[in-house]
Scaffold this active site. Structure first.
Site, short mmCIF file in Angstrom:
data_model
loop_
_atom_site.label_atom_id
_atom_site.label_comp_id
_atom_site.label_asym_id
_atom_site.label_seq_id
_atom_site.Cartn_x
_atom_site.Cartn_y
_atom_site.Cartn_z
N ASP A 173 0.87 -1.17 0.00
CA ASP A 173 0.00 0.00 0.00
C ASP A 173 0.92 1.23 0.00
OD1 ASP A 173 0.96 0.18 2.58
OD2 ASP A 173 -1.00 0.27 3.54
N HIS A 214 8.33 -24.67 9.00
CA HIS A 214 7.20 -25.35 9.64
C HIS A 214 5.85 -25.12 8.95
CE1 HIS A 214 9.24 -25.71 13.87
NE2 HIS A 214 10.01 -26.14 12.88
N THR A 266 2.07 -2.23 8.94
CA THR A 266 2.39 -3.23 9.96
C THR A 266 2.61 -4.63 9.38
OG1 THR A 266 0.04 -3.69 10.20
CG2 THR A 266 1.00 -2.06 11.73
N CYS A 323 2.77 -3.49 4.05
CA CYS A 323 1.94 -2.34 4.42
C CYS A 323 2.60 -1.70 5.64
CB CYS A 323 0.48 -2.73 4.63
SG CYS A 323 0.16 -3.95 5.93
N HIS A 331 5.66 -31.84 9.59
CA HIS A 331 5.03 -30.56 9.26
C HIS A 331 4.11 -30.68 8.05
CE1 HIS A 331 7.39 -28.66 12.32
NE2 HIS A 331 8.49 -29.18 11.81
C1 RB5 Z 1 -2.12 2.49 6.76
O1 RB5 Z 1 -2.19 3.56 7.64
C2 RB5 Z 1 -2.08 1.18 7.53
O2 RB5 Z 1 -3.30 0.96 8.13
C3 RB5 Z 1 -1.72 0.05 6.58
O3 RB5 Z 1 -0.51 0.33 5.97
C4 RB5 Z 1 -1.56 -1.32 7.19
O4 RB5 Z 1 -0.65 -1.31 8.22
C5 RB5 Z 1 -2.78 -2.07 7.51
O5 RB5 Z 1 -2.75 -3.15 8.09
#
Ligand code: RB5
Length: 153
Positions: free
Chosen positions: A9, A100, A69, A67, A135
């Site tokens: 993203d 695994h 996180t 993204c 596994h």
């Molecule tokens: C964007 O602000 C953030 O929500 C996105 O990059 C991501 O981490 C979503 O899981």
């Protein structure tokens, strides 16, 4: 040569580009599904699904989704039957998700990992083999559970 489908993203845009440029150093090739700018990331779920589907169908060997996180990408990628997306923001999970879980998609958080750690995670994840054995029995059950809920739907 291993072919890797890449997606991000807006939050993962820069790191995704860095990883795309890093892959040839590993003797691998990246196909960039976007994002192609740092503008709105509202459609990242569609992009994650597209990358995930391309891996499950076998068009690409593996997928990497980035993204902020890594959470949104992993949640969406795992909606595609056959996807085994693993969120790895450190090296231990990068290694274990291959050994695994036979993960076929790696997700990372650009707001969590630095560039050099991200490259190490990618290298470890792409070069670690599935351990098989006990596994395999377990991973086969992921697909069995998918079929159960697909049939129930
Ligand atoms: C964007 O602000 C953030 O929500 C996105 O990059 C991501 O981490 C979503 O899981």
């Amino acid at each position: 040569m291993m072919r890797i489908a890449l997606g991000s993203d807006q939050a993962g845009f820069q790191l995704k580009n860095i990883i795309r440029e890093y892959l040839p150093e590993l003797g691998m090739e990246g196909k960039d599904f976007g994002a192609f700018s740092q503008e709105s990331g509202d459609d990242y779920p569609y992009l994650a699904a597209k990358v995930s589907e391309s891996v499950v169908r076998g068009t690409y060997d593996r997928g990497i989704l980035i993204c902020g996180t890594g959470l949104g990408m992993s949640i969406v990628a795992n909606k595609v039957p056959g996807a085994r997306a693993a969120l790895c923001n450190e090296l231990f999970c990068a290694q274990k998700s291959r050994q695994h879980n036979n993960a076929n998609i790696l997700t990372m958080g650009a707001r969590i990992v630095g560039t050099e750690l991200a490259k190490e995670i990618v290298k470890t994840w792409l070069t670690t083999e599935f351990a098989g054995g006990r596994h395999t029995v377990r991973v086969d059950k992921y697909a069995e559970i998918e079929r159960k809920y697909a049939d129930a739907g």
